[in-house]
Design a protein around this motif. Structure first.
Motif, PDB file in Angstrom:
ATOM      1  N   ASN A 141       0.823  -1.205   0.000  1.00  0.00           N
ATOM      2  CA  ASN A 141       0.000   0.000   0.000  1.00  0.00           C
ATOM      3  C   ASN A 141       0.862   1.262   0.000  1.00  0.00           C
ATOM      4  N   MET A 142       1.963   1.227   0.731  1.00  0.00           N
ATOM      5  CA  MET A 142       2.878   2.377   0.721  1.00  0.00           C
ATOM      6  C   MET A 142       3.545   2.532  -0.638  1.00  0.00           C
ATOM      7  N   MET A 143       3.895   1.411  -1.269  1.00  0.00           N
ATOM      8  CA  MET A 143       4.493   1.473  -2.601  1.00  0.00           C
ATOM      9  C   MET A 143       3.513   2.091  -3.599  1.00  0.00           C
ATOM     10  N   MET A 144       2.236   1.742  -3.506  1.00  0.00           N
ATOM     11  CA  MET A 144       1.264   2.329  -4.429  1.00  0.00           C
ATOM     12  C   MET A 144       1.151   3.832  -4.207  1.00  0.00           C
ATOM     13  N   ALA A 145       1.235   4.263  -2.959  1.00  0.00           N
ATOM     14  CA  ALA A 145       1.220   5.704  -2.690  1.00  0.00           C
ATOM     15  C   ALA A 145       2.415   6.378  -3.354  1.00  0.00           C
ATOM     16  N   ALA A 146       3.564   5.714  -3.304  1.00  0.00           N
ATOM     17  CA  ALA A 146       4.773   6.282  -3.911  1.00  0.00           C
ATOM     18  C   ALA A 146       4.658   6.379  -5.426  1.00  0.00           C
ATOM     19  N   MET A 147       3.827   5.541  -6.027  1.00  0.00           N
ATOM     20  CA  MET A 147       3.661   5.542  -7.485  1.00  0.00           C
ATOM     21  C   MET A 147       2.674   6.589  -7.974  1.00  0.00           C
ATOM     22  N   ASP A 148       2.039   7.316  -7.057  1.00  0.00           N
ATOM     23  CA  ASP A 148       1.092   8.375  -7.437  1.00  0.00           C
ATOM     24  C   ASP A 148      -0.072   7.832  -8.267  1.00  0.00           C
ATOM     25  N   ILE A 149      -0.619   6.720  -7.830  1.00  0.00           N
ATOM     26  CA  ILE A 149      -1.772   6.140  -8.522  1.00  0.00           C
ATOM     27  C   ILE A 149      -3.025   6.925  -8.142  1.00  0.00           C
ATOM     28  N   THR A 150      -3.919   7.105  -9.078  1.00  0.00           N
ATOM     29  CA  THR A 150      -5.166   7.787  -8.763  1.00  0.00           C
ATOM     30  C   THR A 150      -5.955   6.963  -7.747  1.00  0.00           C
ATOM     31  N   ASP A 151      -6.818   7.623  -7.006  1.00  0.00           N
ATOM     32  CA  ASP A 151      -7.607   6.933  -5.984  1.00  0.00           C
ATOM     33  C   ASP A 151      -8.427   5.798  -6.586  1.00  0.00           C
ATOM     34  N   GLU A 152      -9.008   6.042  -7.757  1.00  0.00           N
ATOM     35  CA  GLU A 152      -9.846   5.019  -8.390  1.00  0.00           C
ATOM     36  C   GLU A 152      -9.014   3.797  -8.780  1.00  0.00           C
ATOM     37  N   ASP A 153      -7.865   4.033  -9.406  1.00  0.00           N
ATOM     38  CA  ASP A 153      -7.016   2.914  -9.820  1.00  0.00           C
ATOM     39  C   ASP A 153      -6.438   2.186  -8.610  1.00  0.00           C
TER      40      ASP A 153
END
Length: 328
Positions: free
Chosen positions: A143-155
């Protein structure tokens, strides 16, 4: 300390302690790569508090983890925390990243809680118990890695269950690879007790490196369960930003390759820990890149290259096995 120095410290920690993941990290875009160095170093600093053969007093370990938590949550200034200098640098860099990327405090808490759990708990009765532990030790990491990737909330919401599955798969692979190290150096067993009981495996078998028919059956069972998590996890890679997909895919290929090594040893992870060598990593990198350039399909590439078959429950190898024996 300047931010560039903090990044350098984090990068050195990852390069020294996570060689396989470090290579995959190099293939992420720079905006994510630098964040990944910081994240990995933070995870390693916390993990090292409890993953020591010469572990100090449990109360001291808990104090150390709570100091890490306080700085990571921004509750205490790094200079006021009772942390070694390198640890303070890493956690300070993490806090800056967490604020910049909007990492949820809940993820930090459940991660540190899982590290603290290793102080007191060294056995897991069921697979469900292990999943509960991995919510902090691996899913929070994803979950932290996804935050680092700047993924949109929907994706991110669409990708979340797949990211959790892939994170669990990575950690389960580590558990199966490291059975020998975990019981001998740390007195821990991460294979669920229900699996050991089902196949008649005792802790004495593990400690004495007794590779029984039951142990082989238990390992086969756990590998198959882990590979189901890979299948679910890899299905979500296409939901990540396009410039992040290959790096995550390569990490999945690298981790899953340990399954081929384990099977090639007749499931014996007790007399020696299987290691993924540099030549093998290089071979997998080239092969994965060739398939990726041709198809741009994470799932198709993973199944063409990796040790995990698309949907079977058995030990079906991929078409790379013939070459693998010559370059591993």
């Amino acid at each position: 300390m300047p931010a560039s120095d903090q990044i350098d410290t984090s990068k050195r920690i990852q390069k020294r302690t996570g060689r396989t993941f470090y290579l995959a990290t190099l293939l992420l875009p720079e905006r994510v790569r630098r964040a990944t160095y910081v994240l990995y170093a933070f995870f390693r600093v916390a993990d090292d508090v409890v993953d020591r053969a010469d572990a100090p007093d449990p109360d001291e370990q808990r104090r150390h983890l709570e100091a890490i938590r306080a700085v990571a949550l921004g509750e205490v200034d790094p200079g006021d925390a009772a942390l070694p200098e390198d640890d303070a640098e890493v956690v300070s860099a993490f806090r800056s990243l967490a604020e910049r990327k909007g990492i949820d405090d809940e993820e930090i808490d459940v991660f540190v809680d899982a590290m603290a759990r290793d102080i007191d708990q060294s056995r897991y009765g069921t697979a469900a118990d292990l999943v509960e532990y991995m919510r902090g030790s691996s899913v929070a990491v994803a979950n932290m890695m996804m935050a680092a990737m700047d993924i949109t909330d929907e994706d991110r919401e669409r990708a979340r269950p797949h990211a959790a599955a892939l994170a669990e798969a990575f950690q389960l692979t580590n558990f199966l690879r490291d059975v020998r190290e975990d019981i001998r150096e740390y007195g821990r067993v991460y294979v669920p007790q229900e699996t050991l009981d089902r196949y008649g495996v005792t802790e004495a078998d593990l400690a004495e490196a007794n590779v029984t028919d039951g142990f082989v059956a238990a390992m086969r069972h756990e590998l198959q369960r882990t590979e189901r998590r890979y299948r679910e996890g890899v299905a979500g890679i296409r939901m990540l930003p396009e410039d992040c997909q290959f790096g995550v895919l390569l990490a999945a290929v690298f981790y899953a390759e340990h399954h081929r090594l384990i099977r090639s040893r007749g499931y014996d992870v007790l007399t020696e820990t299987p290691q993924l060598g540099r030549l093998r990593r290089g071979y997998l990198l080239v092969r994965t890149w060739i398939h990726w350039r041709r198809h741009r399909d994470p799932e198709a590439t993973f199944y063409a290259v990796s040790a995990v078959s698309p949907g079977g429950e058995g030990d079906t190898p991929s078409d790379a096995d013939g070459v693998a024996s010559h370059v591993a």
